[in-house]
Scaffold this motif. Sequence first.
Motif, PDB file in Angstrom:
ATOM      1  N   SER A  87       0.822  -1.212   0.000  1.00 18.12           N
ATOM      2  CA  SER A  87       0.000   0.000   0.000  1.00 18.12           C
ATOM      3  C   SER A  87       0.865   1.276   0.000  1.00 18.12           C
ATOM      4  O   SER A  87       0.562   2.231  -0.726  1.00 18.12           O
ATOM      5  CB  SER A  87      -0.959   0.006   1.188  1.00 18.12           C
ATOM      6  OG  SER A  87      -0.227   0.021   2.397  1.00 18.12           O
ATOM      7  N   LYS A  88       1.944   1.300   0.793  1.00 17.17           N
ATOM      8  CA  LYS A  88       2.803   2.478   0.795  1.00 17.17           C
ATOM      9  C   LYS A  88       3.494   2.645  -0.547  1.00 17.17           C
ATOM     10  O   LYS A  88       3.528   3.750  -1.108  1.00 17.17           O
ATOM     11  CB  LYS A  88       3.836   2.386   1.920  1.00 17.17           C
ATOM     12  CG  LYS A  88       4.689   3.607   2.063  1.00 17.17           C
ATOM     13  CD  LYS A  88       5.645   3.481   3.236  1.00 17.17           C
ATOM     14  CE  LYS A  88       6.495   4.739   3.336  1.00 17.17           C
ATOM     15  NZ  LYS A  88       7.430   4.661   4.437  1.00 17.17           N
ATOM     16  N   GLN A  89       4.074   1.539  -1.067  1.00 19.89           N
ATOM     17  CA  GLN A  89       4.729   1.587  -2.374  1.00 19.89           C
ATOM     18  C   GLN A  89       3.714   1.905  -3.467  1.00 19.89           C
ATOM     19  O   GLN A  89       4.017   2.600  -4.430  1.00 19.89           O
ATOM     20  CB  GLN A  89       5.417   0.256  -2.662  1.00 19.89           C
ATOM     21  CG  GLN A  89       6.601  -0.020  -1.771  1.00 19.89           C
ATOM     22  CD  GLN A  89       7.147  -1.421  -1.983  1.00 19.89           C
ATOM     23  OE1 GLN A  89       6.429  -2.304  -2.438  1.00 19.89           O
ATOM     24  NE2 GLN A  89       8.404  -1.609  -1.630  1.00 19.89           N
ATOM     25  N   LEU A  90       2.533   1.387  -3.292  1.00 18.59           N
ATOM     26  CA  LEU A  90       1.464   1.645  -4.256  1.00 18.59           C
ATOM     27  C   LEU A  90       1.186   3.146  -4.357  1.00 18.59           C
ATOM     28  O   LEU A  90       1.078   3.694  -5.461  1.00 18.59           O
ATOM     29  CB  LEU A  90       0.195   0.896  -3.824  1.00 18.59           C
ATOM     30  CG  LEU A  90      -1.055   1.140  -4.649  1.00 18.59           C
ATOM     31  CD1 LEU A  90      -0.912   0.525  -6.030  1.00 18.59           C
ATOM     32  CD2 LEU A  90      -2.260   0.552  -3.934  1.00 18.59           C
ATOM     33  N   ALA A  91       1.113   3.834  -3.245  1.00 21.62           N
ATOM     34  CA  ALA A  91       0.841   5.272  -3.249  1.00 21.62           C
ATOM     35  C   ALA A  91       2.000   6.032  -3.905  1.00 21.62           C
ATOM     36  O   ALA A  91       1.776   6.975  -4.675  1.00 21.62           O
ATOM     37  CB  ALA A  91       0.598   5.760  -1.827  1.00 21.62           C
ATOM     38  N   GLU A  92       3.242   5.641  -3.587  1.00 19.18           N
ATOM     39  CA  GLU A  92       4.411   6.319  -4.172  1.00 19.18           C
ATOM     40  C   GLU A  92       4.460   6.130  -5.692  1.00 19.18           C
ATOM     41  O   GLU A  92       4.692   7.087  -6.433  1.00 19.18           O
ATOM     42  CB  GLU A  92       5.704   5.799  -3.525  1.00 19.18           C
ATOM     43  CG  GLU A  92       5.867   6.204  -2.079  1.00 19.18           C
ATOM     44  CD  GLU A  92       7.085   5.543  -1.447  1.00 19.18           C
ATOM     45  OE1 GLU A  92       7.290   5.743  -0.250  1.00 19.18           O
ATOM     46  OE2 GLU A  92       7.818   4.820  -2.154  1.00 19.18           O
ATOM     47  N   GLU A  93       4.274   4.916  -6.136  1.00 16.69           N
ATOM     48  CA  GLU A  93       4.322   4.643  -7.573  1.00 16.69           C
ATOM     49  C   GLU A  93       3.172   5.339  -8.318  1.00 16.69           C
ATOM     50  O   GLU A  93       3.342   5.816  -9.439  1.00 16.69           O
ATOM     51  CB  GLU A  93       4.276   3.141  -7.840  1.00 16.69           C
ATOM     52  CG  GLU A  93       5.521   2.391  -7.426  1.00 16.69           C
ATOM     53  CD  GLU A  93       6.745   2.864  -8.191  1.00 16.69           C
ATOM     54  OE1 GLU A  93       7.812   2.984  -7.573  1.00 16.69           O
ATOM     55  OE2 GLU A  93       6.638   3.122  -9.396  1.00 16.69           O
ATOM     56  N   SER A  94       2.032   5.379  -7.698  1.00 10.38           N
ATOM     57  CA  SER A  94       0.895   6.051  -8.319  1.00 10.38           C
ATOM     58  C   SER A  94       1.191   7.541  -8.496  1.00 10.38           C
ATOM     59  O   SER A  94       0.892   8.129  -9.541  1.00 10.38           O
ATOM     60  CB  SER A  94      -0.352   5.853  -7.452  1.00 10.38           C
ATOM     61  OG  SER A  94      -1.423   6.580  -7.962  1.00 10.38           O
ATOM     62  N   GLN A  95       1.811   8.134  -7.484  1.00  9.53           N
ATOM     63  CA  GLN A  95       2.171   9.546  -7.559  1.00  9.53           C
ATOM     64  C   GLN A  95       3.169   9.793  -8.700  1.00  9.53           C
ATOM     65  O   GLN A  95       3.021  10.739  -9.473  1.00  9.53           O
ATOM     66  CB  GLN A  95       2.771  10.012  -6.221  1.00  9.53           C
ATOM     67  CG  GLN A  95       3.170  11.472  -6.190  1.00  9.53           C
ATOM     68  CD  GLN A  95       1.991  12.407  -6.344  1.00  9.53           C
ATOM     69  OE1 GLN A  95       0.876  12.081  -5.949  1.00  9.53           O
ATOM     70  NE2 GLN A  95       2.230  13.562  -6.925  1.00  9.53           N
ATOM     71  N   LYS A  96       4.161   8.926  -8.818  1.00 10.74           N
ATOM     72  CA  LYS A  96       5.152   9.064  -9.889  1.00 10.74           C
ATOM     73  C   LYS A  96       4.497   8.927 -11.267  1.00 10.74           C
ATOM     74  O   LYS A  96       4.818   9.673 -12.192  1.00 10.74           O
ATOM     75  CB  LYS A  96       6.256   8.019  -9.736  1.00 10.74           C
ATOM     76  CG  LYS A  96       7.195   8.286  -8.593  1.00 10.74           C
ATOM     77  CD  LYS A  96       8.251   7.203  -8.495  1.00 10.74           C
ATOM     78  CE  LYS A  96       9.145   7.417  -7.294  1.00 10.74           C
ATOM     79  NZ  LYS A  96      10.147   6.348  -7.158  1.00 10.74           N
ATOM     80  N   ALA A  97       3.605   7.973 -11.380  1.00 11.83           N
ATOM     81  CA  ALA A  97       2.926   7.777 -12.665  1.00 11.83           C
ATOM     82  C   ALA A  97       2.087   8.998 -13.036  1.00 11.83           C
ATOM     83  O   ALA A  97       2.051   9.405 -14.202  1.00 11.83           O
ATOM     84  CB  ALA A  97       2.046   6.527 -12.611  1.00 11.83           C
TER      85      ALA A  97
END
Length: 128
Positions: A87-97
């Motif tokens: 979930s944490k990595q998911l939020a970071e990657e989503s922001q980058k995308a």
Amino acid sequence: VIELEKSEQTTKQDNERLVEQVESLQFLWKDNQDEIDKLTGQNKALQKLNQQLSTKLNEHRLQIKNLKEEMDQVHFKAKQSIQYQKSKQLAEESQKAQENSQQVADEAKKTLEKIDQLVADIQSSIEI
């Protein structure tokens, strides 16, 4: 003899009128030829400009296509990352995308603005 002189005078007058008509036609011919030459030059210049603008337009279309493909790849990678990350990595990657997508969208917007400017340039050069 008098009739011969009158006939000769009439012939001279006819000849002078014909010479004047020929000179007038020659002047009109030259004037029209000059106009044709001028218009031909303008036509060639417009054709060259049109070719240049068409080339630029095609280049920008290719850039747009490439940017759309890149944007699609960014979206695809973002979706994969969302599926496999915590979930944490998911939020970071989503922001980058989203940032990458915004950059690509901004580049695509700039390219579309360039195309709009080129079209406006074409229209204004045709009006000239």
